[in-house]
Design a protein around this motif. Structure first.
Motif, PDB file in Angstrom:
ATOM      1  N   THR A   1      20.111  72.623 -68.187  1.00  0.00           N
ATOM      2  CA  THR A   1      20.071  71.472 -69.089  1.00  0.00           C
ATOM      3  C   THR A   1      19.041  71.698 -70.187  1.00  0.00           C
ATOM      4  N   ALA A   2      19.010  72.900 -70.735  1.00  0.00           N
ATOM      5  CA  ALA A   2      18.007  73.244 -71.728  1.00  0.00           C
ATOM      6  C   ALA A   2      18.403  72.804 -73.140  1.00  0.00           C
ATOM      7  N   GLY A   3      19.612  72.388 -73.341  1.00  0.00           N
ATOM      8  CA  GLY A   3      20.027  71.985 -74.677  1.00  0.00           C
ATOM      9  C   GLY A   3      21.515  71.727 -74.715  1.00  0.00           C
ATOM     10  N   ALA A   4      22.050  71.751 -75.913  1.00  0.00           N
ATOM     11  CA  ALA A   4      23.476  71.511 -76.092  1.00  0.00           C
ATOM     12  C   ALA A   4      24.284  72.674 -75.533  1.00  0.00           C
ATOM     13  N   ASP A   5      25.529  72.388 -75.212  1.00  0.00           N
ATOM     14  CA  ASP A   5      26.424  73.421 -74.697  1.00  0.00           C
ATOM     15  C   ASP A   5      26.702  74.430 -75.804  1.00  0.00           C
ATOM     16  N   PRO A   6      26.445  75.722 -75.598  1.00  0.00           N
ATOM     17  CA  PRO A   6      26.666  76.712 -76.644  1.00  0.00           C
ATOM     18  C   PRO A   6      28.137  76.866 -77.024  1.00  0.00           C
ATOM     19  N   ALA A   7      29.035  76.473 -76.138  1.00  0.00           N
ATOM     20  CA  ALA A   7      30.462  76.592 -76.427  1.00  0.00           C
ATOM     21  C   ALA A   7      30.977  75.411 -77.245  1.00  0.00           C
ATOM     22  N   ASP A   8      30.145  74.400 -77.485  1.00  0.00           N
ATOM     23  CA  ASP A   8      30.567  73.220 -78.242  1.00  0.00           C
ATOM     24  C   ASP A   8      30.501  73.513 -79.738  1.00  0.00           C
ATOM     25  N   PRO A   9      31.661  73.539 -80.446  1.00  0.00           N
ATOM     26  CA  PRO A   9      31.624  73.842 -81.879  1.00  0.00           C
ATOM     27  C   PRO A   9      30.987  72.729 -82.703  1.00  0.00           C
ATOM     28  N   GLY A  10      30.846  71.544 -82.146  1.00  0.00           N
ATOM     29  CA  GLY A  10      30.238  70.436 -82.890  1.00  0.00           C
ATOM     30  C   GLY A  10      28.759  70.271 -82.609  1.00  0.00           C
ATOM     31  N   ALA A  11      28.157  71.203 -81.895  1.00  0.00           N
ATOM     32  CA  ALA A  11      26.738  71.099 -81.563  1.00  0.00           C
ATOM     33  C   ALA A  11      25.899  71.214 -82.831  1.00  0.00           C
ATOM     34  N   ARG A  12      24.848  70.412 -82.895  1.00  0.00           N
ATOM     35  CA  ARG A  12      23.965  70.437 -84.070  1.00  0.00           C
ATOM     36  C   ARG A  12      23.029  71.640 -83.981  1.00  0.00           C
ATOM     37  N   VAL A  13      22.837  72.287 -85.094  1.00  0.00           N
ATOM     38  CA  VAL A  13      21.931  73.434 -85.177  1.00  0.00           C
ATOM     39  C   VAL A  13      20.998  73.226 -86.355  1.00  0.00           C
ATOM     40  N   PRO A  14      19.802  73.804 -86.324  1.00  0.00           N
ATOM     41  CA  PRO A  14      18.903  73.662 -87.470  1.00  0.00           C
ATOM     42  C   PRO A  14      19.466  74.385 -88.687  1.00  0.00           C
TER      43      PRO A  14
END
Length: 72
Positions: free
Chosen positions: A23-36
């Motif tokens: 549970t370290a962050g958003a799912d890396p496979a999620d294309p809608g995940a927010r990134v800096p």
């Protein structure tokens, strides 16, 4: 003896469980995940620029690194 048996049972049962969920962050496979946002940083940022200099006399160079103190 009871404490040893209890500890041994706990160790054996813990080996049967799976790894804890990550549970370290958003799912890396999620294309809608927010990134800096990305920003451009040159590869040479922060490096010193070394230009050729004239040679110094070796005696002056040696005196600048010689230990101070006793003079014989």
């Amino acid at each position: 003896m009871k404490a040893f048996f209890a500890t041994a049972c706990a160790v054996l049962l813990s080996a049967c469980s799976g790894p804890p969920p990550i549970t370290a962050g958003a799912d890396p496979a999620d294309p809608g995940a927010r990134v800096p946002p990305l920003r451009y940083v040159p590869v040479t940022a922060g490096t010193a620029d070394y230009q050729p200099v004239a040679p110094r006399a070796w005696s002056r160079s040696n005196e600048s690194v010689a230990p101070r103190g006793r003079s014989e």
